[in-house]
Design an enzyme around this catalytic site. Structure first.
Site, mmCIF file in Angstrom:
data_model
loop_
_atom_site.group_PDB
_atom_site.id
_atom_site.type_symbol
_atom_site.label_atom_id
_atom_site.label_comp_id
_atom_site.label_asym_id
_atom_site.label_seq_id
_atom_site.Cartn_x
_atom_site.Cartn_y
_atom_site.Cartn_z
ATOM 1 C CE LYS A 1 -1.516 -3.882 7.616
ATOM 2 N NZ LYS A 1 -0.755 -3.602 6.420
ATOM 3 C CD GLU B 1 -0.324 -0.625 14.935
ATOM 4 O OE1 GLU B 1 -1.129 -0.380 15.862
ATOM 5 O OE2 GLU B 1 -0.498 -1.533 14.095
ATOM 6 C CB SER C 1 -0.808 -8.366 1.190
ATOM 7 O OG SER C 1 0.421 -7.800 0.779
HETATM 8 C C1 LIG Z 1 0.658 -3.817 6.225
HETATM 9 C C2 LIG Z 1 0.928 -4.563 5.005
HETATM 10 C C3 LIG Z 1 1.692 -5.732 5.012
HETATM 11 C C4 LIG Z 1 2.410 -6.255 6.221
HETATM 12 O O1 LIG Z 1 1.611 -6.516 7.325
HETATM 13 P P1 LIG Z 1 1.216 -7.991 7.747
HETATM 14 O O2 LIG Z 1 0.570 -7.807 9.069
HETATM 15 O O3 LIG Z 1 2.485 -8.772 7.828
HETATM 16 O O4 LIG Z 1 0.299 -8.512 6.718
HETATM 17 C C5 LIG Z 1 1.824 -6.447 3.833
HETATM 18 N N1 LIG Z 1 1.254 -6.013 2.691
HETATM 19 C C6 LIG Z 1 0.540 -4.873 2.637
HETATM 20 C C7 LIG Z 1 -0.047 -4.449 1.349
HETATM 21 C C8 LIG Z 1 0.345 -4.114 3.789
HETATM 22 O O5 LIG Z 1 -0.375 -2.993 3.718
#
Ligand SMILES: *Cc1c(COP(=O)(O)O)cnc(C)c1O
Length: 393
Positions: free
Chosen positions: A89, A111, A377
């Protein structure tokens, strides 16, 4: 075929800017300043420097040997979990805070679902000395308590969203309402590739650093920039879009987007958007949305707060409709098992969101020797409470 945005803000038939008239001036200003900014070398220099010295990029591309052995393919993890604040993020919020400065806005709203986008926004607001207000569903405030504390510690105000399922969709509604009421002094930092044009394109571009790095890192490690498969989980779709971005025109690279099936796609408690959704407008753009016959948005569910969203970004809708990427889904239980597997094979505790992408490896058939990149992620620290409850730790 083009997988990118056209001058009207559409990806194929998806996208656009479906917004109340009150926000027209904001969106016009945003489009103008954003397009100036991305061709300004001063922006590129500052963005690159912050990603390197503050976020800690490039994030490693790690060959997970024991996982590779298990599946019979070379599995590389793109380690977004190692970024400052623990997820992808921050790539986007760093870009957008530089935009807010150029827009001359003093107040930032956001948000958040899992709290990772809220934390990443509160972080860059602290960095730049700007006021920060974060909307978060009441349910998510409870299941992501450590992230709420982090935001507050950085000086952000966290406002609970108490309507609907009290999760991400509802927080997004509240944030849009705030922006409509405060159009002059406020910039809205959207956390995924959703919202009215130019947000989906802008967020994808800020996240595209993920695949940009992956290509040269793969080249170093394997001699080729092209893997056979690229996997990422999809909530709104920003880590997946960043992971896919520079592979979109590489026809040999298969892109796999993993959605959250929750308790099962037929259970009524799910967030498997492409499987169950239909075309519709949500949060300012035309995309695929989970909805009832008469167009009411269906309450989504997933054990992972970051995937608990009833839509996907319009660029994903286009990749789905054009079959450039394959969209699949993974249940809560499958994701939790995959999280445990990754932890015990590699010593890496993933975010539950990311674990959905890993779970899909189990459903793939490898001939042997394929190269696979999975976007890790985020890290699992924020999910320890959920892991403790689920595994009885
Ligand atoms: C917010 C988040 C997601 C999902 O959001 P995307 O916009 O689909 O990437 C996935 N993995 C993590 C670790 C997150 O914090």
């Amino acid at each position: 075929m083009s997988y990118h945005v056209n001058e009207n803000g559409y990806f194929g038939s998806f996208g656009g800017a479906y917004i109340p008239e009150m926000l027209y001036p904001n969106i016009e200003e945003l489009k103008r300043v954003y397009s100036q900014m991305i061709s300004d070398p001063a922006f590129t220099a500052e963005y690159t420097q912050l990603l390197r010295d503050y976020v800690g990029r490039p994030s490693p591309l790690y060959l997970a040997e024991r996982l590779s052995q298990k599946y019979g393919a070379s599995i590389y993890l793109k380690r977004e979990d190692l970024n400052h604040t623990g997820a992808h993020k921050i790539n986007n919020t760093v870009g957008q805070i530089l935009l807010a400065e150029r827009l001359g806005k003093k107040r930032i709203i956001a948000e958040t679902g899992a709290g990772q986008h809220g934390v990443a926004t509160a972080t860059v607001c602290a960095l730049k000395g700007l006021e920060c207000v974060v909307y978060m569903g009441e349910v998510d405030i409870e299941r992501q308590a450590p992230n709420v504390a982090r935001m507050k510690m950085m000086g952000a105000t966290v406002i609970p969203a108490t309507s609907g399922s009290k999760t991400l969709k509802d927080a997004t509604n509240e944030a849009l309402r705030d922006w409509i009421n405060n159009p002059a002094d406020t910039h809205y930092i959207i956390g995924s590739v959703v919202g009215p044009h130019p947000y989906p394109d802008m967020v994808a571009r800020f996240q595209s650093i993920i695949s940009e790095e992956t290509k040269w890192q793969l080249k170093e490690k394997t001699g080729s920039t092209e893997p056979d498969y690229v996997l990422a989980c999809v909530g709104g779709g920003s880590n997946a879009m960043g992971m896919f971005y520079h592979f979109l025109d590489d026809a040999n690279v298969r892109l796999i987007a993993v959605e959250a099936a929750g308790k099962g796609v037929d259970s009524g408690e799910t967030a498997a958007t492409t499987l169950l959704g239909k075309e519709g407008v949500l949060h300012g753009s035309r995309s695929i949305v989970m909805q009832t016959e008469d167009g009411q948005v269906v309450e989504p569910y997933s054990i992972s707060a970051g995937l608990d969203y009833p839509g996907i970004g319009p660029q994903h809708a286009h990749l789905y409709a054009s079959k450039r990427a394959q969209y699949v889904s993974i249940t809560d239980d499958e994701a939790m098992e995959a999280a445990l597997l990754l932890t015990q094979l590699e010593g890496i505790i993933p975010a539950i969101e990311s674990a959905h992408a890993f779970a899909y490896l189990d459903k793939m058939q490898f001939k042997g020797g394929e190269t696979v990149v999975v976007c890790l992620s985020g890290r699992g620290d924020k999910d320890l409470n959920t892991y403790m409850k689920y595994f009885g730790l």
